[in-house]
Design a protein around this motif. Structure first.
Motif, PDB file in Angstrom:
ATOM      1  N   CYS A   1      -6.639   5.724   4.695  1.00 45.90           N
ATOM      2  CA  CYS A   1      -5.609   4.739   4.339  1.00 45.90           C
ATOM      3  C   CYS A   1      -5.772   3.461   5.160  1.00 45.90           C
ATOM      4  O   CYS A   1      -5.543   2.362   4.659  1.00 45.90           O
ATOM      5  CB  CYS A   1      -4.219   5.343   4.490  1.00 45.90           C
TER       6      CYS A   1
ATOM      7  N   CYS B   1       0.613   5.568  -0.056  1.00 47.32           N
ATOM      8  CA  CYS B   1      -0.271   6.727   0.024  1.00 47.32           C
ATOM      9  C   CYS B   1      -0.180   7.514  -1.282  1.00 47.32           C
ATOM     10  O   CYS B   1       0.909   7.906  -1.699  1.00 47.32           O
ATOM     11  CB  CYS B   1       0.127   7.642   1.177  1.00 47.32           C
TER      12      CYS B   1
ATOM     13  N   GLU C   1      -2.114   6.040  11.373  1.00 49.00           N
ATOM     14  CA  GLU C   1      -2.622   4.816  10.735  1.00 49.00           C
ATOM     15  C   GLU C   1      -2.355   3.595  11.615  1.00 49.00           C
ATOM     16  O   GLU C   1      -3.224   2.736  11.781  1.00 49.00           O
ATOM     17  CB  GLU C   1      -1.919   4.602   9.387  1.00 49.00           C
TER      18      GLU C   1
ATOM     19  N   HIS D   1       0.816  11.179   9.796  1.00 44.61           N
ATOM     20  CA  HIS D   1      -0.090  10.320   9.025  1.00 44.61           C
ATOM     21  C   HIS D   1       0.079   8.821   9.318  1.00 44.61           C
ATOM     22  O   HIS D   1      -0.872   8.139   9.697  1.00 44.61           O
ATOM     23  CB  HIS D   1       0.093  10.624   7.539  1.00 44.61           C
TER      24      HIS D   1
ATOM     25  N   TYR E   1       0.856  -1.195   0.000  1.00 45.00           N
ATOM     26  CA  TYR E   1       0.000   0.000   0.000  1.00 45.00           C
ATOM     27  C   TYR E   1       0.888   1.238   0.000  1.00 45.00           C
ATOM     28  O   TYR E   1       1.824   1.337   0.806  1.00 45.00           O
ATOM     29  CB  TYR E   1      -0.893   0.012   1.242  1.00 45.00           C
TER      30      TYR E   1
HETATM   31 ZN    ZN Z   1      -2.008   7.524   3.523  1.00 44.18          ZN
END
Ligand code: ZN
Ligand code: AMP
Length: 494
Positions: A230, A35, A259, A255, A33
């Protein structure tokens, strides 16, 4: 046998701050993954550097034989000005400025992002989900976090309770920040804030009257906090625990820290096995950024339309320049560096073309297998593209020596050398031989050659044989052969 079984890939994990042997959760599949961009303006070259670093990683993992599910989102809601927490939503701001619907802004800059990445020959991700397409999933996660006791609602907004979370887990483990330090470093909360503590962050925000992008929720008509999208999208498409999560260094805090907290609070599991962070592209020694205006756009580089450039540069050259630095090093942009990269890349492509015309001998003076493994060793060492490129240049010298007859190479070594160069230049680094690429669609090069054939015929009609021979010979030197026949002249590429 899949290549990954023969190669040992080490990845620098930002969470443990060490290079670790890469072992995906499922043997042959990798979940990654990254961003994606917040789509309210054209992507600058700094953004591109990060996405191209992950394109290289994606390509190498695929090259090793892994099945990779690469998820890269589009942030089209929730990312407010100050680290996503407060201030205006830049998409709404731009919509007002350009007198467009917010979704027109989103569409315009998503298209810009896609065309830019395509011009760099970056592969599209496997899934490209949007924040606005996953409001239901985000609401679901907020409900779980509230029921676990790590979030609270005030006046229609929901905040993550960092202090409560830190009693049971560790907040700050990715960025290395301690909650105590954050407390002393944070200024007093303004009186209007609903938060219990300044470190808490928004999971859901009640929409003010001017906030057009809004959705119903159990708490208010509002919009999700930036960090949540996210967590929602990575969990949905890659599971509660997955292999790689990436982004630029500047996303580590808050960020990615947020998460981790959201995922642990809702699933009780650590979500990511390998956290990867790319370093910044700078201009005049300062980070390229949208907000400061200290940036250069890819389109300006391709057109040469910027005062710091002496000429236009192709996307491949720009990408080659970026890959000459490791993704975890800072890289400063300059015209001189691009000129040097152009020279280097052309040298590399020349050698690759020369190799196609080299005749094999019965003996080999050069150990191709050993050199080929050294290319893999470079990439296995945390995707070290500058070392890999150094290895490719080593072989440029060898190819020139073979051409000059100073050293020999046998047929199987020659084939392996060609294949390895092809694999690394085109498949792994994703660079392009632009002439060859353009020839594939037939048009431009064909038209130019046809024009030269016409000029050659004219020269022959005028008995200017010096000119007609010059055209034929020089085309041949460039690998384009003219064939004269009854029906006229055709051409073929060597
Ligand atoms: Zn992100
Ligand atoms: P944004 O659209 O601002 O969320 O940025 C998209 C991605 O670009 C993020 O992963 C950022 O970390 C990255 N990024 C932003 N500026 C730079 C830069 N100067 N160099 C490298 N990556 C950057």
């Amino acid at each position: 046998m899949k290549l990954y079984k023969k190669q040992e890939l080490y990845i620098y994990n930002s969470l443990t701050k060490t290079k670790e042997l890469f072992k995906p959760i499922n043997e042959d599949t990798v979940g990654m993954y990254v961003c994606g961009p917040t789509v309210y303006s054209n992507v600058h070259l700094g953004n591109c550097r990060t996405f191209l670093s992950f394109d290289l990683i994606f390509r190498y993992l695929k090259h090793l034989g892994y099945k990779v599910r690469y998820v890269r989102n589009i942030t089209d809601a929730g990312h407010l000005e100050n680290d996503g927490e407060s201030g205006e939503d830049p998409i709404l701001k731009k919509a007002r400025l350009e007198q467009l619907e917010p979704m027109e802004i989103v569409q315009k800059y998503t298209v810009n992002f896609h065309t830019t990445m395509a011009s760099f020959n970056a592969l599209p991700p496997s899934i490209e989900p949007t924040a606005t397409g996953h409001i239901i999933e985000q609401i679901g996660i907020i409900e779980t976090i509230i029921s676990e006791g790590y979030a609270y609602e005030v006046n229609g907004s929901v905040y993550f309770d960092v202090h409560k979370f830190n009693e049971d887990y560790t907040y700050g483990k990715l960025s290395g920040r301690q909650l105590d330090e954050m407390i002393t470093n944070t200024r007093e909360l303004s009186a209007q804030s609903d938060k219990k503590n300044p470190q808490d962050f928004a999971l859901w925000k009640k929409a003010e009257s001017q906030h057009i992008m809004r959705w119903p929720s159990p708490w208010s008509v509002g919009f999700p906090g930036w960090h949540l999208e996210c967590t929602a999208m990575s969990t949905k498409y890659l599971g509660e625990q997955f292999d790689i999560h990436g982004g630029g260094m500047d996303l580590k805090f808050p960020h990615h820290e947020c998460e981790i907290a959201q995922a642990e609070a809702s699933t009780k599991k650590s979500p990511v096995n390998y956290w990867m962070h790319t370093n910044m592209l700078t201009l005049n020694g300062k980070k390229m950024a949208k907000s400061t205006g200290n940036n250069i756009l890819p389109q300006e580089i391709f057109s040469g339309d910027n005062t710091i450039l002496s000429k236009p540069f192709s996307a491949t050259i720009t990408k080659f320049f970026m890959y000459q630095a490791h993704y975890r090093s800072i890289l400063d942009f300059s015209n001189d560096a691009l000129l040097a990269s152009e020279k280097g890349f052309n040298r590399l492509l020349d050698a690759y073309r020369i190799l196609k015309n080299i005749k094999a001998s019965s003996t080999s003076d050069f150990n191709v297998t050993e050199w080929r493994q050294s290319c893999y060793d470079a990439m296995n060492d945390d995707f070290n593209s500058p070392i890999l490129i150094g290895k490719l240049f080593d072989v440029v010298k060898i190819i020139n020596s073979i051409k000059e007859g100073k050293i020999t190479i046998d047929k199987s070594d020659l084939n392996l050398l060609q294949k390895t160069l092809h694999d690394f230049i085109f498949d792994v680094l994703g660079l392009e031989d632009t002439v060859a690429t353009k020839t594939n669609d037939g048009t431009k090069l064909t038209k130019a050659i046809e024009l030269l054939i016409e000029l050659r015929n004219l020269a022959r009609d005028n008995k200017d044989f010096e000119m007609s021979d010059k055209i034929r010979d020089q085309l041949l030197e460039a690998g384009i052969q003219l064939n004269d026949g009854k029906e006229g002249t055709t051409f073929s590429l060597n």
